[in-house]
Design a protein around this motif. Sequence first.
Motif, PDB file in Angstrom:
ATOM      1  N   UNK A 134      52.193  27.121  50.722  1.00 55.92           N
ATOM      2  CA  UNK A 134      53.217  27.312  51.756  1.00 55.92           C
ATOM      3  C   UNK A 134      54.026  26.036  51.925  1.00 55.92           C
ATOM      4  N   UNK A 135      55.344  26.176  51.951  1.00 59.51           N
ATOM      5  CA  UNK A 135      56.221  25.042  52.225  1.00 59.51           C
ATOM      6  C   UNK A 135      56.869  25.276  53.596  1.00 59.51           C
ATOM      7  N   UNK A 195      63.502  25.577  51.509  1.00 56.02           N
ATOM      8  CA  UNK A 195      62.772  25.475  50.240  1.00 56.02           C
ATOM      9  C   UNK A 195      61.903  26.709  50.081  1.00 56.02           C
ATOM     10  N   UNK A 196      61.456  26.956  48.862  1.00 63.78           N
ATOM     11  CA  UNK A 196      60.614  28.114  48.607  1.00 63.78           C
ATOM     12  C   UNK A 196      59.569  27.826  47.545  1.00 63.78           C
ATOM     13  N   UNK A 208      63.712  33.177  47.618  1.00 62.69           N
ATOM     14  CA  UNK A 208      62.523  32.499  47.102  1.00 62.69           C
ATOM     15  C   UNK A 208      61.677  32.193  48.332  1.00 62.69           C
ATOM     16  N   UNK A 209      60.683  33.036  48.615  1.00 62.64           N
ATOM     17  CA  UNK A 209      59.945  32.900  49.875  1.00 62.64           C
ATOM     18  C   UNK A 209      59.231  31.555  49.984  1.00 62.64           C
ATOM     19  N   UNK A 210      58.930  31.133  51.204  1.00 61.59           N
ATOM     20  CA  UNK A 210      58.292  29.838  51.400  1.00 61.59           C
ATOM     21  C   UNK A 210      56.788  29.854  51.142  1.00 61.59           C
ATOM     22  N   UNK A 224      51.647  22.922  51.809  1.00 58.10           N
ATOM     23  CA  UNK A 224      50.281  23.145  52.277  1.00 58.10           C
ATOM     24  C   UNK A 224      49.550  24.073  51.306  1.00 58.10           C
ATOM     25  N   UNK A 225      48.412  23.609  50.806  1.00 52.61           N
ATOM     26  CA  UNK A 225      47.543  24.423  49.962  1.00 52.61           C
ATOM     27  C   UNK A 225      46.334  24.825  50.803  1.00 52.61           C
TER      28      UNK A 225
END
Length: 141
Positions: free
Chosen positions: A45-46, A51-52, A99-101, A135-136
């Motif tokens: 997740x960004x 951004x995506x 381009x989803x986040x 975020x991972x």
Amino acid sequence: MSDSFTTTVLNITTGTAETVTDLTRACEEFLTRTAPGRDGLLNVFVPHATAGIAVLETGAGSDDDLLAALHHLLPADDRWQHRHGSPGHGRDHVLPALVPPHATLPVIGGRLELGTWQSVCLVDTNTSNTNRQVRLSFFGG
């Protein structure tokens, strides 16, 4: 926090050009540390409005093709209602609709299950914001 959920934050510097940044190695390293031998899901997740995250082939021109397609679909000109920042910046705020986040990917035996040519990438067309956090999060048993 339960060991069924683990998260980390990557700090990425994207520079002053539109970029597709391959995050696959960072995702694999995170899973090696946090999910050895485990099955679950990796969420990438960004938390940025411009951004995506994309899953695509890199290194054979597809990353450049994606940027070219986005530039064609979302030209950096004065047509956008959202007008602060650099010229055409309003398009950067439309990017996450295309381009989803985020992306959620399967993890089997502690390994990211991608196709042969697939990579996990940060897509960033906002040249005014050169620092991103990604975020991972691993959810698994």
